[in-house]
Write a protein that holds these residues in place. Structure first.
Motif, PDB file in Angstrom:
ATOM      1  N   GLY A   1     -48.942 -15.354 -46.284  1.00  0.00           N
ATOM      2  CA  GLY A   1     -48.497 -13.970 -46.284  1.00  0.00           C
ATOM      3  C   GLY A   1     -49.489 -12.984 -46.842  1.00  0.00           C
ATOM      4  N   LYS A   2     -50.699 -13.444 -47.186  1.00  0.00           N
ATOM      5  CA  LYS A   2     -51.712 -12.556 -47.757  1.00  0.00           C
ATOM      6  C   LYS A   2     -52.958 -12.542 -46.894  1.00  0.00           C
ATOM      7  CE  LYS A   2     -50.243 -13.015 -52.573  1.00  0.00           C
ATOM      8  NZ  LYS A   2     -50.695 -13.276 -53.972  1.00  0.00           N
ATOM      9  N   GLU A   3     -53.762 -11.501 -47.100  1.00  0.00           N
ATOM     10  CA  GLU A   3     -55.015 -11.420 -46.375  1.00  0.00           C
ATOM     11  C   GLU A   3     -56.047 -12.370 -46.976  1.00  0.00           C
ATOM     12  OE1 GLU A   3     -54.757  -6.740 -44.935  1.00  0.00           O
ATOM     13  OE2 GLU A   3     -56.392  -7.429 -46.229  1.00  0.00           O
ATOM     14  N   ARG A   4     -57.040 -12.713 -46.154  1.00  0.00           N
ATOM     15  CA  ARG A   4     -58.141 -13.543 -46.651  1.00  0.00           C
ATOM     16  C   ARG A   4     -58.936 -12.740 -47.666  1.00  0.00           C
ATOM     17  NH1 ARG A   4     -61.504 -17.170 -42.456  1.00  0.00           N
ATOM     18  NH2 ARG A   4     -59.326 -17.653 -41.992  1.00  0.00           N
ATOM     19  N   GLU A   5     -59.275 -13.368 -48.787  1.00  0.00           N
ATOM     20  CA  GLU A   5     -60.032 -12.676 -49.815  1.00  0.00           C
ATOM     21  C   GLU A   5     -61.273 -13.479 -50.210  1.00  0.00           C
ATOM     22  OE1 GLU A   5     -58.344 -12.316 -53.707  1.00  0.00           O
ATOM     23  OE2 GLU A   5     -57.392 -14.295 -53.645  1.00  0.00           O
ATOM     24  N   GLY A   6     -62.315 -12.761 -50.576  1.00  0.00           N
ATOM     25  CA  GLY A   6     -63.533 -13.406 -51.035  1.00  0.00           C
ATOM     26  C   GLY A   6     -63.357 -13.932 -52.443  1.00  0.00           C
ATOM     27  N   VAL A   7     -63.843 -15.126 -52.689  1.00  0.00           N
ATOM     28  CA  VAL A   7     -63.710 -15.769 -53.991  1.00  0.00           C
ATOM     29  C   VAL A   7     -65.053 -15.799 -54.710  1.00  0.00           C
ATOM     30  CG1 VAL A   7     -63.145 -17.925 -55.172  1.00  0.00           C
ATOM     31  CG2 VAL A   7     -61.777 -17.187 -53.203  1.00  0.00           C
ATOM     32  N   ALA A   8     -66.079 -16.305 -54.025  1.00  0.00           N
ATOM     33  CA  ALA A   8     -67.396 -16.441 -54.650  1.00  0.00           C
ATOM     34  C   ALA A   8     -68.454 -16.488 -53.571  1.00  0.00           C
ATOM     35  CB  ALA A   8     -67.458 -17.693 -55.506  1.00  0.00           C
TER      36      ALA A   8
ATOM     37  N   SER B   1     -60.553 -12.065 -60.142  1.00  0.00           N
ATOM     38  CA  SER B   1     -59.460 -12.993 -60.449  1.00  0.00           C
ATOM     39  C   SER B   1     -59.949 -14.397 -60.814  1.00  0.00           C
ATOM     40  CB  SER B   1     -58.500 -13.080 -59.262  1.00  0.00           C
ATOM     41  OG  SER B   1     -59.185 -13.509 -58.101  1.00  0.00           O
ATOM     42  N   VAL B   2     -61.209 -14.712 -60.493  1.00  0.00           N
ATOM     43  CA  VAL B   2     -61.705 -16.068 -60.764  1.00  0.00           C
ATOM     44  C   VAL B   2     -62.887 -16.096 -61.730  1.00  0.00           C
ATOM     45  CG1 VAL B   2     -60.922 -16.785 -58.474  1.00  0.00           C
ATOM     46  CG2 VAL B   2     -63.349 -16.233 -58.839  1.00  0.00           C
ATOM     47  N   LYS B   3     -63.365 -14.940 -62.135  1.00  0.00           N
ATOM     48  CA  LYS B   3     -64.509 -14.905 -63.052  1.00  0.00           C
ATOM     49  C   LYS B   3     -64.216 -15.672 -64.327  1.00  0.00           C
ATOM     50  CE  LYS B   3     -66.682 -10.568 -61.623  1.00  0.00           C
ATOM     51  NZ  LYS B   3     -66.919  -9.162 -61.961  1.00  0.00           N
TER      52      LYS B   3
ATOM     53  N   ASP C   1     -51.385 -19.121 -58.828  1.00  0.00           N
ATOM     54  CA  ASP C   1     -51.864 -18.046 -57.950  1.00  0.00           C
ATOM     55  C   ASP C   1     -53.125 -18.431 -57.193  1.00  0.00           C
ATOM     56  OD1 ASP C   1     -50.918 -15.100 -59.922  1.00  0.00           O
ATOM     57  OD2 ASP C   1     -49.784 -16.408 -58.570  1.00  0.00           O
ATOM     58  N   ASP C   2     -53.780 -19.510 -57.588  1.00  0.00           N
ATOM     59  CA  ASP C   2     -54.971 -19.980 -56.863  1.00  0.00           C
ATOM     60  C   ASP C   2     -54.602 -20.794 -55.630  1.00  0.00           C
ATOM     61  OD1 ASP C   2     -56.444 -20.569 -60.072  1.00  0.00           O
ATOM     62  OD2 ASP C   2     -56.865 -18.890 -58.718  1.00  0.00           O
ATOM     63  N   THR C   3     -53.332 -21.085 -55.461  1.00  0.00           N
ATOM     64  CA  THR C   3     -52.892 -21.848 -54.298  1.00  0.00           C
ATOM     65  C   THR C   3     -53.201 -21.098 -53.017  1.00  0.00           C
ATOM     66  OG1 THR C   3     -51.134 -22.967 -55.524  1.00  0.00           O
ATOM     67  CG2 THR C   3     -50.875 -22.808 -53.131  1.00  0.00           C
TER      68      THR C   3
END
Length: 122
Positions: free
Chosen positions: A42-49, A63-65, A89-91
């Motif tokens: 249900g969410k958009e693709r987001e950049g992590v690293a 959110s992951v720093k 929330d990382d799922t």
């Protein structure tokens, strides 16, 4: 033909760790920036690293720093995402991507893997 293959996903308890790997073939790995994106239901693709071709620079979503670390091995044509202190929330499905610029924008990446599921339980 470029092939991008992720591995290392799975189910982990909150606070645990996982390491994702991404192996790329069919292109000159050391000439490309690499990145990880994720998409939760249900969410958009987001950049992590993201990481530059020579690993001189890395970029992270806020959110992951401090919890996730991206790295690469140009000899092995592989890059990694070490994920620590995982939260529910990382799922998401985590995708590996290759492109020319190490920014956390999906449209800058030309090559994508099929994704690997990461599930963090409470």
């Amino acid at each position: 033909q470029v092939q991008v293959a992720e591995s290392g996903g799975g189910l982990v308890q909150e606070g645990g760790s996982l390491r994702l790997s991404c192996t790329v073939s069919g292109l000159t790995f050391r000439d490309h920036a690499m990145a990880w994106f994720r998409q939760a239901p249900g969410k958009e693709r987001e950049g992590v690293a993201a990481i530059t071709w020579n690993a001189a620079d890395t970029y992270y979503a806020d959110s992951v720093k401090g919890r996730f670390t991206i790295s690469r091995n140009n000899t092995a044509n592989t890059h990694y995402l070490q994920m620590n202190s995982l939260k529910p929330d990382d799922t998401a499905i985590y995708y590996c991507a290759a492109g020319m610029y190490a920014f956390l924008k999906a449209d800058l990446y030309n090559y994508w893997g099929q994704g690997t599921q990461v599930t963090v339980s409470t």
